[in-house]
Each structure stands twice: as structure tokens, then as C-alpha cells.
Design a protein around this motif. Structure first.
Motif, PDB file in Angstrom:
ATOM      1  N   ARG A 166       3.258  27.394 -11.177  1.00 22.48           N
ATOM      2  CA  ARG A 166       3.069  25.965 -10.890  1.00 22.48           C
ATOM      3  C   ARG A 166       3.543  25.658  -9.465  1.00 22.48           C
ATOM      4  O   ARG A 166       4.559  25.002  -9.264  1.00 22.48           O
ATOM      5  CB  ARG A 166       3.847  25.100 -11.887  1.00 22.48           C
ATOM      6  CG  ARG A 166       3.306  25.168 -13.304  1.00 22.48           C
ATOM      7  CD  ARG A 166       4.308  24.555 -14.300  1.00 22.48           C
ATOM      8  NE  ARG A 166       4.603  23.162 -13.984  1.00 22.48           N
ATOM      9  CZ  ARG A 166       3.864  22.128 -14.393  1.00 22.48           C
ATOM     10  NH1 ARG A 166       2.769  22.365 -15.116  1.00 22.48           N
ATOM     11  NH2 ARG A 166       4.204  20.897 -14.093  1.00 22.48           N
ATOM     12  N   PRO A 167       2.832  26.165  -8.452  1.00 27.53           N
ATOM     13  CA  PRO A 167       3.261  25.920  -7.066  1.00 27.53           C
ATOM     14  C   PRO A 167       3.129  24.437  -6.706  1.00 27.53           C
ATOM     15  O   PRO A 167       2.231  23.738  -7.187  1.00 27.53           O
ATOM     16  CB  PRO A 167       2.291  26.775  -6.248  1.00 27.53           C
ATOM     17  CG  PRO A 167       1.071  26.883  -7.107  1.00 27.53           C
ATOM     18  CD  PRO A 167       1.572  26.929  -8.526  1.00 27.53           C
ATOM     19  N   HIS A 168       4.050  23.960  -5.871  1.00 29.36           N
ATOM     20  CA  HIS A 168       4.040  22.568  -5.430  1.00 29.36           C
ATOM     21  C   HIS A 168       3.882  22.509  -3.916  1.00 29.36           C
ATOM     22  O   HIS A 168       4.734  23.014  -3.183  1.00 29.36           O
ATOM     23  CB  HIS A 168       5.338  21.858  -5.817  1.00 29.36           C
ATOM     24  CG  HIS A 168       5.500  21.623  -7.278  1.00 29.36           C
ATOM     25  ND1 HIS A 168       5.947  22.596  -8.146  1.00 29.36           N
ATOM     26  CD2 HIS A 168       5.279  20.502  -8.017  1.00 29.36           C
ATOM     27  CE1 HIS A 168       6.005  22.086  -9.378  1.00 29.36           C
ATOM     28  NE2 HIS A 168       5.610  20.825  -9.324  1.00 29.36           N
ATOM     29  N   ILE A 169       2.802  21.891  -3.453  1.00 26.72           N
ATOM     30  CA  ILE A 169       2.639  21.614  -2.033  1.00 26.72           C
ATOM     31  C   ILE A 169       3.435  20.351  -1.717  1.00 26.72           C
ATOM     32  O   ILE A 169       3.427  19.394  -2.495  1.00 26.72           O
ATOM     33  CB  ILE A 169       1.155  21.418  -1.686  1.00 26.72           C
ATOM     34  CG1 ILE A 169       0.369  22.711  -1.969  1.00 26.72           C
ATOM     35  CG2 ILE A 169       0.985  20.982  -0.226  1.00 26.72           C
ATOM     36  CD1 ILE A 169      -1.115  22.557  -1.836  1.00 26.72           C
ATOM     37  N   TYR A 170       4.138  20.328  -0.580  1.00 25.32           N
ATOM     38  CA  TYR A 170       4.930  19.155  -0.232  1.00 25.32           C
ATOM     39  C   TYR A 170       4.830  18.873   1.261  1.00 25.32           C
ATOM     40  O   TYR A 170       4.540  19.768   2.062  1.00 25.32           O
ATOM     41  CB  TYR A 170       6.404  19.341  -0.616  1.00 25.32           C
ATOM     42  CG  TYR A 170       7.116  20.418   0.177  1.00 25.32           C
ATOM     43  CD1 TYR A 170       7.733  20.120   1.395  1.00 25.32           C
ATOM     44  CD2 TYR A 170       7.158  21.734  -0.279  1.00 25.32           C
ATOM     45  CE1 TYR A 170       8.381  21.103   2.132  1.00 25.32           C
ATOM     46  CE2 TYR A 170       7.800  22.720   0.451  1.00 25.32           C
ATOM     47  CZ  TYR A 170       8.411  22.402   1.652  1.00 25.32           C
ATOM     48  OH  TYR A 170       9.045  23.373   2.384  1.00 25.32           O
ATOM     49  N   ILE A 171       5.047  17.623   1.615  1.00 23.14           N
ATOM     50  CA  ILE A 171       5.147  17.249   3.015  1.00 23.14           C
ATOM     51  C   ILE A 171       6.397  16.385   3.177  1.00 23.14           C
ATOM     52  O   ILE A 171       6.755  15.610   2.290  1.00 23.14           O
ATOM     53  CB  ILE A 171       3.902  16.497   3.537  1.00 23.14           C
ATOM     54  CG1 ILE A 171       3.620  15.242   2.714  1.00 23.14           C
ATOM     55  CG2 ILE A 171       2.702  17.402   3.548  1.00 23.14           C
ATOM     56  CD1 ILE A 171       2.436  14.441   3.232  1.00 23.14           C
ATOM     57  N   VAL A 172       7.085  16.553   4.308  1.00 23.78           N
ATOM     58  CA  VAL A 172       8.303  15.803   4.613  1.00 23.78           C
ATOM     59  C   VAL A 172       7.969  14.815   5.729  1.00 23.78           C
ATOM     60  O   VAL A 172       7.492  15.207   6.788  1.00 23.78           O
ATOM     61  CB  VAL A 172       9.442  16.737   5.056  1.00 23.78           C
ATOM     62  CG1 VAL A 172      10.720  15.941   5.310  1.00 23.78           C
ATOM     63  CG2 VAL A 172       9.684  17.817   4.013  1.00 23.78           C
ATOM     64  N   MET A 173       8.232  13.536   5.458  1.00 25.49           N
ATOM     65  CA  MET A 173       7.846  12.482   6.391  1.00 25.49           C
ATOM     66  C   MET A 173       9.037  11.602   6.755  1.00 25.49           C
ATOM     67  O   MET A 173      10.076  11.625   6.099  1.00 25.49           O
ATOM     68  CB  MET A 173       6.747  11.610   5.774  1.00 25.49           C
ATOM     69  CG  MET A 173       5.467  12.335   5.415  1.00 25.49           C
ATOM     70  SD  MET A 173       4.349  11.247   4.474  1.00 25.49           S
ATOM     71  CE  MET A 173       5.237  11.100   2.911  1.00 25.49           C
ATOM     72  N   GLU A 174       8.839  10.824   7.791  1.00 28.74           N
ATOM     73  CA  GLU A 174       9.786   9.778   8.160  1.00 28.74           C
ATOM     74  C   GLU A 174      10.018   8.850   6.965  1.00 28.74           C
ATOM     75  O   GLU A 174       9.069   8.454   6.280  1.00 28.74           O
ATOM     76  CB  GLU A 174       9.192   8.996   9.328  1.00 28.74           C
ATOM     77  CG  GLU A 174       9.815   7.657   9.612  1.00 28.74           C
ATOM     78  CD  GLU A 174       8.967   6.829  10.563  1.00 28.74           C
ATOM     79  OE1 GLU A 174       9.476   5.787  11.026  1.00 28.74           O
ATOM     80  OE2 GLU A 174       7.802   7.210  10.850  1.00 28.74           O
ATOM     81  N   LEU A 175      11.270   8.529   6.692  1.00 23.60           N
ATOM     82  CA  LEU A 175      11.588   7.563   5.643  1.00 23.60           C
ATOM     83  C   LEU A 175      11.579   6.161   6.247  1.00 23.60           C
ATOM     84  O   LEU A 175      12.328   5.870   7.178  1.00 23.60           O
ATOM     85  CB  LEU A 175      12.962   7.854   5.037  1.00 23.60           C
ATOM     86  CG  LEU A 175      13.426   6.857   3.978  1.00 23.60           C
ATOM     87  CD1 LEU A 175      12.542   6.936   2.731  1.00 23.60           C
ATOM     88  CD2 LEU A 175      14.882   7.088   3.619  1.00 23.60           C
ATOM     89  N   VAL A 176      10.719   5.320   5.723  1.00 22.37           N
ATOM     90  CA  VAL A 176      10.625   3.943   6.199  1.00 22.37           C
ATOM     91  C   VAL A 176      11.421   3.050   5.256  1.00 22.37           C
ATOM     92  O   VAL A 176      11.086   2.912   4.087  1.00 22.37           O
ATOM     93  CB  VAL A 176       9.156   3.482   6.262  1.00 22.37           C
ATOM     94  CG1 VAL A 176       9.081   2.020   6.694  1.00 22.37           C
ATOM     95  CG2 VAL A 176       8.370   4.364   7.225  1.00 22.37           C
ATOM     96  N   GLU A 177      12.507   2.480   5.795  1.00 18.18           N
ATOM     97  CA  GLU A 177      13.354   1.593   5.001  1.00 18.18           C
ATOM     98  C   GLU A 177      12.693   0.225   4.928  1.00 18.18           C
ATOM     99  O   GLU A 177      12.537  -0.462   5.920  1.00 18.18           O
ATOM    100  CB  GLU A 177      14.740   1.464   5.641  1.00 18.18           C
ATOM    101  CG  GLU A 177      15.502   2.777   5.760  1.00 18.18           C
ATOM    102  CD  GLU A 177      16.149   3.189   4.451  1.00 18.18           C
ATOM    103  OE1 GLU A 177      15.890   2.537   3.420  1.00 18.18           O
ATOM    104  OE2 GLU A 177      16.919   4.162   4.461  1.00 18.18           O
ATOM    105  N   GLY A 178      12.312  -0.199   3.746  1.00 21.32           N
ATOM    106  CA  GLY A 178      11.662  -1.487   3.575  1.00 21.32           C
ATOM    107  C   GLY A 178      10.542  -1.398   2.558  1.00 21.32           C
ATOM    108  O   GLY A 178      10.111  -0.309   2.169  1.00 21.32           O
TER     109      GLY A 178
END
Length: 441
Positions: free
Chosen positions: A72-84
Motif C-alpha cells: 500500500r504505497p503512499h505518494i505524498y507532497i510537502v507544501m507550505e502551511l498556510v495559517e488561516g
């Protein structure tokens, strides 16, 4: 990790980047979303985001494949966290003011202009994909950022297998509904529907997907009569059924910039008198404490030293803001006694009733052009807590500064607030002592 959003193919979590000491947003695609078409969508989102860098677009930091569970491979992306919140959540509280609509529209138009220059059509501009970045709870201006590029179309890249109508039915352009070739004019139409919804609080083309998509082929959106005339003309042009009849994106950016200035002018006319009265009362409070003409005060040096230790920063200051100067009554790590009020960030901090934080001045529109940031001083982080009197006036701040951007925790801000209260307790005691001596005389 905390869940902050869900979509058709994955879930977005709030997570901590331990290496760089920052919070991020991690989108993990569902393990079941591994069909060929789903993987193609994921690859497009990663590839497009990787080449983008603009303040109106969410920034991609990293991407990868988690094979912890081989089956069960999981593709992921890490992005800027936008507070709001996103715009969809904001609109649940009702329509927005014209000034706020102009600000959001301008931010997004700049983002669309940037995408057009790179041959990209977003294809899914809707309130849920518009994040309103709050730099602090007390921020007077949140920045709108466009997210979710999963169905974006990039010129010169084959998406032949993706020929079906894509996007959210309520915000499709007529050419999207017909399955025709798209340009930035399609995104302009969708943005027009979003801005119209900001005025009315209601979706223009509601209902099931197919009827909603077909409705715009038969009729133009209805712009209510209570929408200001200038805005009516702009929204009608943006939502014209023929792409050629819509404004060019660079003209739209200028029109929305002018709308901000016009709405800000009307806002200022309403607020200037009360603001002047409030500043006059605040200045009288500063004079009441008799601290402007006194030298730097060693009684506050232990407080600024403690603030610097808590935040692990080189500079901490107790400031008093006069009508044209900012006086440093204690300045740990900085050999300056005063600065002009105009470039001083303390002058902005005293306008708030809560901590005022600039976590990364290089990216924060409130500070990016400040001479302390852009000049040789090189300020990158600022956190200030108002020194508030018993009768509700902000005399100045207890603030900490750094030459590197850094996150700030609620516990740190609570400590800074407590230390600011100690400064005010000392000032109040001195005031009461002077009053007592005056009564004896």
C-alpha cells in the motif's frame, strides 16, 4: 499529524519539519488512488508545483513515495502551511466587504497572471481552493493563495487522456463545460464567479453538476443591483460567455489594484476621524507616564534580557511610541536609543490588541519593503506585545528581533505578554508614586 483538509484522492495533514523547525502541510494520496489515471493526476500536481514560485500560490517543498507498507504505497507532497481558513469557510459567515473582495481578487489575479506567463491554466478556481493566509491573529490583511493544482493544464504537456470536462461544476467556464481548448480567460471567468459569490454570499450556479455546468451556456450570471456600479461592470466583463469579451489578465490585475485603492480611500474616509481621536488619546497617555524625556531605563534591562533568552534571539527592546519617534527605554543587544516612527515595526504593533508577529519578514507583505528588512540592518523576525495601560491605550511594545526567520509558539507569546505586563506594572507604580507625592505637596 492533524487533518486540515480532505479531497477526492488524498488527505492534507499539518506536520512538523524537524530538520528545519517549521510546520508544513503534507498531502498524502490515498493508498487506493494508485490507478494509472490517478497517478497521472498526482504526477501533474507535483511537476507543476515544483516549477512555481509566487506569493499568491502555495509553495511545494518536497515530494516522495512512502513504501513503509509495500503493498500500500503512499505518494505524498510537502507544501507550505498556510495559517488561516479557506475562502469557502470564510463565506459561511456571509458576504465580504468590497475592500476585502478587492484584496482577494488582486492576489488571485496576480497568481493567474503568473500562471499565464508559464502557460498554465489552473482549471479549478473555487472558494475551497483559495487559502487566506493569516500571518497573525491580529493581521489586518490576509493574503489569498491558490492551491490544488491536481487538474491544472500546462501548455506543451500531453493530457490527452484527460480530455473529459474537469473542474468543479459550479465554477466552470462555458468553454470548460463545452470541453473546448482553454486559456487564462477560463480562470478569469471562474474568478469572476468567486468574486460575485463574495458579494452575494451565494453560489451563482448551484445544483447538481450537469445542470449547473450547462446553466452558464444558456445565461449570464446575475449581478445584483446592490453591487457597486464599478464592480458590476467588472464582474459582468469577467463572466462574459465568450472568452474574447473578458478582460486580459494584465488589465484585470490593474483594475483590481485600482479597486483596492478606491475601496481603501472610502474605508479611510469612514475611519480617519476615529483613528485621529484614538491616536490623540494614546499620545496623551504616553505623556501621562512621563517616560519620553528620560534616558534608557535600567529597571527594564532584566526584562529584555529574559525575553531574549526565552526566544533565543539577539535583540529585545522596551519601546515607547511617540507621535513621530520610537524611544527605546531598554535595548538588549542593540546600541540605538531611538528611531523614526515610520520604519519602526513597533508603530504597527501598537495598533493591535494582541501580539504582532512577523515570522519571516522576507515573505511577509506587511514588512517586506520595510527599510529595517530590505536595508543593511537585515531584520527577518519580529514579535511585539503592546504595553497596554489600565484605561486601554498602547504606549509602546516589548519586542524581540532576529536576523533569521523563525517560528513562534503560543507559550513563547504568553511569556512575552507576561513580561510586557511587568513593564506596565512598573510604569503604573511610578505613576501612582508621583501622584501620591503631588498630593503630599
Amino acid at each position: 499529524m492533524n487533518v486540515i483538509g480532505r479531497g477526492g484522492l488524498g488527505t492534507v495533514y499539518r506536520a512538523r519539519d524537524e530538520s528545519l523547525g517549521r510546520d508544513v502541510a503534507v498531502k498524502i494520496f490515498a493508498a487506493t488512488a494508485t490507478a494509472e489515471d490517478d497517478i497521472r493526476v498526482q504526477e501533474y500536481e507535483v511537476n507543476i508545483l515544483a516549477g512555481l514560485n509566487h506569493h499568491s500560490l502555495v509553495t511545494l517543498f518536497d515530494a516522495g513515495l512512502d513504501r513503509t507498507e509495500p503493498e500500500r504505497p503512499h505518494i505524498y507532497i510537502v507544501m507550505e502551511l498556510v495559517e488561516g481558513a479557506d475562502l469557502k469557510a470564510q463565506l459561511e459567515d456571509g458576504p465580504l466587504t468590497p475592500r476585502r473582495i478587492a484584496q482577494i481578487g488582486f492576489d488571485l489575479a496576480e497568481g493567474i497572471e503568473y500562471l499565464q506567463q508559464r502557460g498554465i491554466v489552473h482549471r479549478d478556481i473555487k472558494p475551497a481552493n483559495i487559502l487566506l493566509a493569516q500571518h497573525t491573529d491580529a493581521s489586518t490583511r490576509s493574503r489569498a493563495k491558490l492551491t490544488d493544482f491536481g487538474i491544472a493544464l500546462e501548455k506543451g504537456r500531453d493530457r490527452a487522456a484527460d480530455a473529459n470536462v474537469t473542474g468543479t461544476a459550479a465554477y466552470l467556464s462555458p468553454e470548460q463545460a463545452r470541453g473546448e481548448a482553454l486559456s487564462s480567460a477560463s480562470d478569469i471567468y471562474s474568478l469572476g464567479l468567486v468574486l460575485l459569490e463574495c458579494f452575494t454570499g451565494e453560489v451563482t450556479f448551484p445544483g447538481p453538476p450537469i445542470p449547473a455546468a450547462l446553466a452558464r451556456l444558456r445565461q449570464d450570471p446575475v449581478v445584483p443591483n446592490d453591487v457597486p456600479p464599478t464592480w458590476r461592470a467588472l464582474l459582468v466583463a469577467m463572466t462574459a460567455r465568450l472568452p474574447a469579451n473578458r478582460p486580459l489578465i494584465n488589465d484585470l490585475v490593474l483594475a483590481l489594484q485600482e479597486a483596492i485603492m478606491a475601496e481603501t480611500g472610502r474605508h479611510k474616509e469612514r475611519d480617519d476621524r476615529s483613528a485621529l481621536d484614538e491616536e490623540a488619546a494614546r499620545t496623551r497617555a504616553v505623556e501621562r507616564y512621563q517616560v519620553l524625556d528620560s534616558p534608557p531605563d535600567g529597571a527594564f534591562d532584566r526584562i529584555t534580557a529574559m525575553a531574549a533568552r526565552v526566544f533565543e534571539v539577539p535583540i529585545a527592546i522596551v519601546s515607547i511610541v511617540d507621535h513621530d519617534r520610537i524611544w527605546f527605554k531598554s535595548h538588549h543587544g542593540l546600541d540605538i536609543d531611538q528611531v523614526d516612527r515610520v520604519p519602526g515595526l513597533c508603530a504597527s504593533a501598537i495598533m493591535q490588541d494582541t501580539p504582532w508577529v512577523v515570522a519571516d519578514a522576507r515573505l511577509d507583505p506587511r514588512a517586506i519593503s520595510n527599510p529595517l528588512v530590505a536595508g543593511d540592518f537585515g531584520l527577518q523576525f519580529y514579535a511585539g506585545v503592546p504595553l497596554r495601560t489600565i484605561d486601554g491605550h498602547n504606549l509602546g511594545t516589548l519586542c524581540v528581533l532576529d536576523f533569521e526567520p523563525r517560528p513562534v509558539t503560543d507559550a513563547e507569546l504568553a511569556t512575552l505578554t507576561d513580561l510586557a505586563a511587568l513593564v506596565m506594572s512598573e510604569l503604573e507604580l511610578r505613576l501612582e508614586s508621583r501622584r501620591a507625592l503631588a498630593e503630599l505637596d
